[in-house]
Design a protein around this motif. Structure first.
Motif, PDB file in Angstrom:
ATOM      1  N   LEU A   1      88.239  13.116  23.463  1.00  0.00           N
ATOM      2  CA  LEU A   1      86.792  13.278  23.525  1.00  0.00           C
ATOM      3  C   LEU A   1      86.413  14.754  23.466  1.00  0.00           C
ATOM      4  O   LEU A   1      85.440  15.134  22.800  1.00  0.00           O
ATOM      5  N   ALA A   2      87.182  15.596  24.147  1.00  0.00           N
ATOM      6  CA  ALA A   2      86.891  17.028  24.132  1.00  0.00           C
ATOM      7  C   ALA A   2      86.986  17.586  22.712  1.00  0.00           C
ATOM      8  O   ALA A   2      86.171  18.421  22.305  1.00  0.00           O
ATOM      9  N   ASP A   3      87.974  17.124  21.941  1.00  0.00           N
ATOM     10  CA  ASP A   3      88.075  17.547  20.545  1.00  0.00           C
ATOM     11  C   ASP A   3      86.852  17.105  19.754  1.00  0.00           C
ATOM     12  O   ASP A   3      86.305  17.872  18.954  1.00  0.00           O
ATOM     13  N   LEU A   4      86.444  15.870  19.954  1.00  0.00           N
ATOM     14  CA  LEU A   4      85.311  15.349  19.198  1.00  0.00           C
ATOM     15  C   LEU A   4      84.028  16.109  19.528  1.00  0.00           C
ATOM     16  O   LEU A   4      83.234  16.430  18.648  1.00  0.00           O
TER      17      LEU A   4
ATOM     18  N   GLU B   1      66.921  16.131  26.021  1.00  0.00           N
ATOM     19  CA  GLU B   1      67.601  15.030  25.333  1.00  0.00           C
ATOM     20  C   GLU B   1      69.037  15.400  25.015  1.00  0.00           C
ATOM     21  O   GLU B   1      69.952  14.571  25.145  1.00  0.00           O
ATOM     22  N   LEU B   2      69.273  16.643  24.613  1.00  0.00           N
ATOM     23  CA  LEU B   2      70.634  17.086  24.349  1.00  0.00           C
ATOM     24  C   LEU B   2      71.468  17.029  25.621  1.00  0.00           C
ATOM     25  O   LEU B   2      72.633  16.608  25.600  1.00  0.00           O
ATOM     26  N   GLU B   3      70.888  17.439  26.747  1.00  0.00           N
ATOM     27  CA  GLU B   3      71.606  17.373  28.022  1.00  0.00           C
ATOM     28  C   GLU B   3      72.022  15.943  28.336  1.00  0.00           C
ATOM     29  O   GLU B   3      73.152  15.689  28.769  1.00  0.00           O
ATOM     30  N   MET B   4      71.120  14.995  28.122  1.00  0.00           N
ATOM     31  CA  MET B   4      71.434  13.606  28.449  1.00  0.00           C
ATOM     32  C   MET B   4      72.441  13.021  27.475  1.00  0.00           C
ATOM     33  O   MET B   4      73.261  12.177  27.857  1.00  0.00           O
ATOM     34  N   PHE B   5      72.403  13.456  26.212  1.00  0.00           N
ATOM     35  CA  PHE B   5      73.439  13.028  25.269  1.00  0.00           C
ATOM     36  C   PHE B   5      74.813  13.506  25.738  1.00  0.00           C
ATOM     37  O   PHE B   5      75.792  12.757  25.688  1.00  0.00           O
ATOM     38  N   PHE B   6      74.885  14.754  26.168  1.00  0.00           N
ATOM     39  CA  PHE B   6      76.165  15.277  26.635  1.00  0.00           C
ATOM     40  C   PHE B   6      76.654  14.480  27.838  1.00  0.00           C
ATOM     41  O   PHE B   6      77.839  14.141  27.944  1.00  0.00           O
ATOM     42  N   PHE B   7      75.737  14.173  28.758  1.00  0.00           N
ATOM     43  CA  PHE B   7      76.087  13.334  29.909  1.00  0.00           C
ATOM     44  C   PHE B   7      76.628  11.985  29.456  1.00  0.00           C
ATOM     45  O   PHE B   7      77.693  11.540  29.900  1.00  0.00           O
ATOM     46  N   LEU B   8      75.897  11.323  28.572  1.00  0.00           N
ATOM     47  CA  LEU B   8      76.292   9.986  28.137  1.00  0.00           C
ATOM     48  C   LEU B   8      77.627  10.003  27.415  1.00  0.00           C
ATOM     49  O   LEU B   8      78.512   9.175  27.676  1.00  0.00           O
ATOM     50  N   LEU B   9      77.819  10.945  26.494  1.00  0.00           N
ATOM     51  CA  LEU B   9      79.060  10.995  25.729  1.00  0.00           C
ATOM     52  C   LEU B   9      80.239  11.380  26.611  1.00  0.00           C
ATOM     53  O   LEU B   9      81.345  10.845  26.466  1.00  0.00           O
TER      54      LEU B   9
ATOM     55  N   SER C   1      73.646   9.058  15.945  1.00  0.00           N
ATOM     56  CA  SER C   1      74.462   8.437  14.894  1.00  0.00           C
ATOM     57  C   SER C   1      74.761   9.416  13.769  1.00  0.00           C
ATOM     58  O   SER C   1      75.829   9.356  13.154  1.00  0.00           O
ATOM     59  N   ARG C   2      73.825  10.316  13.506  1.00  0.00           N
ATOM     60  CA  ARG C   2      74.059  11.308  12.453  1.00  0.00           C
ATOM     61  C   ARG C   2      75.224  12.224  12.811  1.00  0.00           C
ATOM     62  O   ARG C   2      75.905  12.747  11.928  1.00  0.00           O
ATOM     63  N   ALA C   3      75.424  12.460  14.105  1.00  0.00           N
ATOM     64  CA  ALA C   3      76.524  13.319  14.536  1.00  0.00           C
ATOM     65  C   ALA C   3      77.791  12.532  14.811  1.00  0.00           C
ATOM     66  O   ALA C   3      78.898  13.017  14.588  1.00  0.00           O
ATOM     67  N   PHE C   4      77.612  11.307  15.284  1.00  0.00           N
ATOM     68  CA  PHE C   4      78.728  10.498  15.789  1.00  0.00           C
ATOM     69  C   PHE C   4      79.084   9.427  14.757  1.00  0.00           C
ATOM     70  O   PHE C   4      79.064   8.238  15.036  1.00  0.00           O
ATOM     71  N   THR C   5      79.406   9.869  13.558  1.00  0.00           N
ATOM     72  CA  THR C   5      79.626   8.941  12.452  1.00  0.00           C
ATOM     73  C   THR C   5      81.083   8.523  12.354  1.00  0.00           C
ATOM     74  O   THR C   5      81.989   9.263  12.759  1.00  0.00           O
ATOM     75  N   PRO C   6      81.353   7.350  11.789  1.00  0.00           N
ATOM     76  CA  PRO C   6      82.748   6.957  11.550  1.00  0.00           C
ATOM     77  C   PRO C   6      83.509   7.966  10.703  1.00  0.00           C
ATOM     78  O   PRO C   6      84.704   8.187  10.916  1.00  0.00           O
TER      79      PRO C   6
ATOM     80  N   PRO D   1      70.507  -4.112  21.287  1.00  0.00           N
ATOM     81  CA  PRO D   1      70.093  -2.756  20.916  1.00  0.00           C
ATOM     82  C   PRO D   1      70.901  -1.655  21.601  1.00  0.00           C
ATOM     83  O   PRO D   1      70.870  -0.504  21.152  1.00  0.00           O
ATOM     84  N   HIS D   2      71.633  -1.993  22.662  1.00  0.00           N
ATOM     85  CA  HIS D   2      72.422  -0.977  23.358  1.00  0.00           C
ATOM     86  C   HIS D   2      73.918  -1.133  23.110  1.00  0.00           C
ATOM     87  O   HIS D   2      74.720  -0.597  23.885  1.00  0.00           O
ATOM     88  N   VAL D   3      74.291  -1.837  22.057  1.00  0.00           N
ATOM     89  CA  VAL D   3      75.719  -1.955  21.760  1.00  0.00           C
ATOM     90  C   VAL D   3      76.308  -0.553  21.636  1.00  0.00           C
ATOM     91  O   VAL D   3      75.672   0.384  21.144  1.00  0.00           O
ATOM     92  N   CYS D   4      77.535  -0.378  22.113  1.00  0.00           N
ATOM     93  CA  CYS D   4      78.129   0.951  22.281  1.00  0.00           C
ATOM     94  C   CYS D   4      78.229   1.716  20.963  1.00  0.00           C
ATOM     95  O   CYS D   4      78.870   1.257  20.015  1.00  0.00           O
ATOM     96  N   LEU D   5      77.621   2.906  20.928  1.00  0.00           N
ATOM     97  CA  LEU D   5      77.696   3.751  19.739  1.00  0.00           C
ATOM     98  C   LEU D   5      79.105   4.297  19.516  1.00  0.00           C
ATOM     99  O   LEU D   5      79.473   4.647  18.400  1.00  0.00           O
ATOM    100  N   GLY D   6      79.892   4.405  20.578  1.00  0.00           N
ATOM    101  CA  GLY D   6      81.235   4.956  20.466  1.00  0.00           C
ATOM    102  C   GLY D   6      82.317   3.914  20.272  1.00  0.00           C
ATOM    103  O   GLY D   6      83.506   4.238  20.393  1.00  0.00           O
ATOM    104  N   ALA D   7      81.946   2.675  19.937  1.00  0.00           N
ATOM    105  CA  ALA D   7      82.948   1.617  19.801  1.00  0.00           C
ATOM    106  C   ALA D   7      83.979   1.950  18.724  1.00  0.00           C
ATOM    107  O   ALA D   7      85.176   1.654  18.872  1.00  0.00           O
ATOM    108  N   HIS D   8      83.538   2.571  17.633  1.00  0.00           N
ATOM    109  CA  HIS D   8      84.463   2.916  16.558  1.00  0.00           C
ATOM    110  C   HIS D   8      85.528   3.896  17.059  1.00  0.00           C
ATOM    111  O   HIS D   8      86.723   3.724  16.794  1.00  0.00           O
TER     112      HIS D   8
END
Length: 448
Positions: free
Chosen positions: A191-194, A277-285, A138-143, A395-402
């Motif tokens: 997404l690639a830009d983000l 953890e960083l690898e899995m974040f990249f996978f998820l995003l 969330s600190r990186a993926f902020t509105p 608790p798993h509501v989509c972090l990328g919804a915004h």
């Protein structure tokens, strides 16, 4: 207890002697013709929590079966109650992972439980990382950061649509495939830009998405890779993700040397984040961030093309684009299902569920539940309230919804500004999948 290979013993529940048979909503091939809304409705009305067989299909091995949850109220309960319905025990896909892969899959926060959901399960100490990982991303993926991309997103939507119209006119028939001409590139490049992926490497993201998301569809998955047992290997297994993880490590190292204003720079600089953890974040995003919009955008435009009065109302300002985005997300639910595993014996909608059994929520059914949505088969761009579950719940509501809402809003605004009308010019081709509501092709008439 894992649920095993057994068929569950009969359970007391609603009398079924006079009820219709339980329809199959598991077979991915059923979804190639659109969502099985008649089957969903029959389940909601008569079997809201129904046992589904899990036979071998499309070369993928049979499973032990699962409970299909189709009413909105029950779907929300499952998604919110992580204590009873665990993401950690068996991960979140219908198909059971290889037990040897579970520790690896549990690195991803999608396959973890919040700390409050698992205090009594001694095998789940790692699941307490869920809240920490959501805070880190969330600190990186902020509105605020996402909003900076609005100008770029708008310029991209306008450029892609303009080029599609020009090509359609050049061809002489005014028709383009909106998926290949607009929406695939739109979702991927945004997404690639983000993330801060260099332009020359962006095609890899689409390749990975197709492999992981479209694995049930031969057109998308490509040649199957055999596992140790000779069966097709799970595309989420460690062996099949090494190329993506190696790229994530290289990209993170590059961002540490050459930081930018992007999510990977922020993640690479976060000392709390371990390399796995960083690898899995990249996978998820990469996968979830790309394919949600990649599925929702053409689905929403298909709805507008099929209902020209709704498109005229949107284009003329009679309805707000924000409410239209929510209704189009409800109408064309991008993610169709998610799996949980019962952590203890429980009951849901009168059915007894045993610890270890799979429980699968069907978002596409919940979003058409007549108990929540008046006239759910009517496209109502001004619908309010609109408590759809297209981004999940709990608790798993989509972090990328915004980000997803921003991209969809801008795409619809630019479509309305550039195209006086849109019309379906041929049948869409749909993804063979019980997980993602994808469109592989969408011929639309966009130019006179």
């Amino acid at each position: 207890m894992t649920g095993g290979d057994r068929t569950p013993a009969p359970r007391p529940g609603p009398t079924t002697a006079q009820l219709p048979d339980v329809p199959d909503v598991f077979d991915p091939r059923r979804y190639a013709d659109g969502l099985p809304q008649d089957a969903y409705r029959r389940l909601r009305d008569h079997h809201p929590v129904a046992w589904q067989e899990e036979p071998e299909v499309l070369g993928w091995p049979a499973g032990p079966g699962f409970w299909a949850v189709t009413r909105h109220r029950d779907v929300v309960r499952v998604l919110k109650d992580a204590r009873t319905f665990s993401s950690h025990l068996g991960a979140t896909q219908i198909r059971d992972p290889d037990p040897a892969d579970l520790p690896f899959l549990r690195r991803m926060m999608l396959n973890q439980d919040p700390a409050s959901g698992s205090p009594r399960r001694s095998d789940e100490a790692g699941s307490n990382d869920h809240g920490r990982l959501r805070r880190l991303v969330s600190r990186a993926f902020t509105p605020r950061r996402v909003d900076r991309f609005t100008t770029v997103v708008r310029e991209r939507a306008r450029a892609l649509l303009t080029a599609a119209v020009a090509a359609a006119r050049t061809d002489g028939d005014g028709v383009c495939d909106l998926v290949t001409a607009v929406t695939d590139d739109y979702a991927l490049l945004n997404l690639a830009d983000l993330l801060g992926v260099p332009p020359g490497e962006r095609g890899l993201m689409l390749e990975w998405t197709r492999r992981v998301i479209g694995y049930q569809d031969p057109d998308e998955a490509g040649p199957a890779v055999a596992g140790a047992d000779g069966r097709p290997a799970n595309p989420r297994s460690p062996a099949l993700l090494q190329d993506m993880f190696a790229f994530a490590r290289e990209l993170a190292a590059h961002k540490r040397r050459h930081p930018g204003d992007d999510v990977m720079t922020a993640l690479a600089a976060d000392r709390e984040l371990a390399v796995p953890e960083l690898e899995m974040f990249f996978f998820l995003l990469t996968i979830a961030g790309n394919d949600t919009v990649r599925s929702a955008a053409p689905g929403g435009l298909l709805a507008l093309a099929r209902y020209p009065e709704a498109y005229r109302a949107l284009r003329g300002g009679a309805v707000a684009v924000e409410s239209a985005v929510e209704e189009l997300l409800r109408w064309h639910t991008p993610v169709l299902s998610f799996r949980r595993t019962a952590a203890e014996d429980t009951e849901l909608a009168g059915r007894r569920i045993r610890a270890g059994e799979k429980v699968v929520v069907f978002h596409g059914s919940a979003n058409h539940d007549e108990r929540v949505f008046a006239a759910p088969d009517r496209l109502d761009l001004a619908r309010t309230p609109n408590p759809h579950v297209s981004f999940g719940d709990g608790p798993h509501v989509c972090l990328g919804a915004h980000l997803a809402r921003l991209q969809l809003r801008v795409l619809y605004e630019e479509t309305c500004a550039l195209l006086p009308a849109v019309a379906v010019a041929g049948p869409p081709q749909r993804l063979v999948s019980n997980f993602i509501h994808g469109l592989k092709s969408l011929p639309l008439r966009v130019a006179a």
